[in-house]
Scaffold this active site. Structure first.
Site, PDB file in Angstrom:
ATOM      1  N   LYS A   1       0.826  -1.204   0.000  1.00 32.99           N
ATOM      2  CA  LYS A   1       0.000   0.000   0.000  1.00 32.99           C
ATOM      3  C   LYS A   1       0.865   1.260   0.000  1.00 32.99           C
ATOM      4  O   LYS A   1       0.553   2.241  -0.682  1.00 32.99           O
ATOM      5  CB  LYS A   1      -0.930   0.010   1.208  1.00 32.99           C
ATOM      6  CG  LYS A   1      -1.808   1.265   1.306  1.00 32.99           C
ATOM      7  CD  LYS A   1      -2.713   1.458   0.099  1.00 32.99           C
ATOM      8  CE  LYS A   1      -3.493   2.766   0.146  1.00 32.99           C
ATOM      9  NZ  LYS A   1      -4.525   2.791   1.206  1.00 32.99           N
TER      10      LYS A   1
ATOM     11  N   LYS B   1      -0.103  11.498   5.457  1.00 31.48           N
ATOM     12  CA  LYS B   1       0.250  10.458   6.435  1.00 31.48           C
ATOM     13  C   LYS B   1       0.876   9.249   5.747  1.00 31.48           C
ATOM     14  O   LYS B   1       1.887   8.703   6.200  1.00 31.48           O
ATOM     15  CB  LYS B   1      -1.006  10.065   7.212  1.00 31.48           C
ATOM     16  CG  LYS B   1      -0.812   8.962   8.237  1.00 31.48           C
ATOM     17  CD  LYS B   1      -1.239   7.595   7.713  1.00 31.48           C
ATOM     18  CE  LYS B   1      -2.708   7.543   7.372  1.00 31.48           C
ATOM     19  NZ  LYS B   1      -3.117   6.176   6.935  1.00 31.48           N
TER      20      LYS B   1
END
Length: 295
Positions: free
Chosen positions: A171, A239
């Site tokens: 990811k 983030k």
């Protein structure tokens, strides 16, 4: 069919829980803001008042939360999953968190008698609504097989990519590629607009060549129309790129493009665009070129 608890009913969690109901499963949802369970209830699911209530009878527990501390709290806190779920429960974390945290949570889950899968998703809100998410799953094959009924209910590309933490590493790579594509697209459109080119026509021809991409298909017209209604927010992509740069540094890697797009995303956030869709990186390129307020 399975009884599945969803913890986190936000932009992604809510449509994912609804598609799980549509796949025939019994779904119990929990969100700290109780009103966010309304759509799930309308779809035939039920709402719990606590994590303990949500997981009491669950075969599978799914977490869809913003960041590593949120997942840790939901699982390991005094009122969390590890305290209240039945032994043998399968825990699937769809959140995007640090790979080392995913490994630690997998070890903790095993010590409590649970099976854990880190299964972050890609595809944004549209993919969540349409059940076409790409899911990269890290953990044992046993965990992957046990979670498959849920994974197939919310995603169309579901791949077991390796042991615990691998899903989060894939990811992170995904977010690096997406951010680099968004930044390049933003620069291309600012460049075309500055030179008076009709950008809609330009996007049509670019999409038919080697420059074509999913990012171009989904984000170009958002940039042209200045429609930055959040799907995947800049705050969250910021983030995610922090995860990329931190884990790359730990591995002793140099990621020059990753470092640059992380800086651009940080700039967008610092300039007040954090709540916008990550396509609003276009505004950062405009800002750097002195063109943000020209149109």
């Amino acid at each position: 069919m399975a009884t599945i608890a969803f913890i986190g009913l936000g932009v992604m969690g809510s449509p994912m829980s609804i598609n799980t109901v549509r796949a025939g499963h019994r779904v119990v949802g929990y969100n700290r803001t109780a009103s966010k369970a309304a759509a799930l209830i309308d779809a035939g699911g039920t709402a719990a008042q606590s994590i303990a209530e949500a997981v009491a009878d669950a075969d599978i527990v799914a977490t869809v939360l913003p960041d590593s501390p949120d997942v840790e709290q939901a699982l390991t806190g005094p009122d969390g999953v590890f305290t209240h779920a039945n032994p043998g429960t399968v825990i699937v974390d769809f959140s995007t968190i640090r790979p080392d945290v995913a490994v630690r949570l997998s070890d903790d889950a095993s010590a409590h008698g649970y099976t854990f899968l880190d299964a972050p998703v890609s595809g944004g809100e549209e993919g969540a609504v349409n059940a076409t998410l790409s899911i990269m799953a890290g953990g044992s094959k046993k965990a992957f097989d046990a979670a498959s009924p849920l994974l197939r209910a919310v995603g169309s590309t579901v791949v077991h990519v390796g042991p615990s933490g691998s899903g989060q590493l894939v990811k992170a790579a995904n977010q690096l590629i997406v951010a680099a594509n968004i930044a390049a697209l933003a620069e291309a459109l600012v460049y075309l607009e500055a030179n008076g080119v009709q950008t809609t026509a330009a996007v049509d021809v670019l999409g038919g060549g080697l420059a074509g991409s999913t990012v171009l298909n989904h984000k170009a017209h958002r940039m042209i129309d200045r429609d930055f209604t959040p799907g995947a927010r800049i705050d969250l992509h910021h983030k995610d790129l922090g995860i990329v740069t931190a884990s790359a540094r730990e591995a002793g890697l140099a990621l020059p493009i990753g470092s640059l797009v992380a800086t651009l995303m940080a700039s967008a956030r610092a300039n007040g665009d954090g709540d916008l869709d990550h396509a609003a990186l276009f505004r950062t390129v405009e800002r750097l070129s002195g063109r943000l307020d020209q149109l």
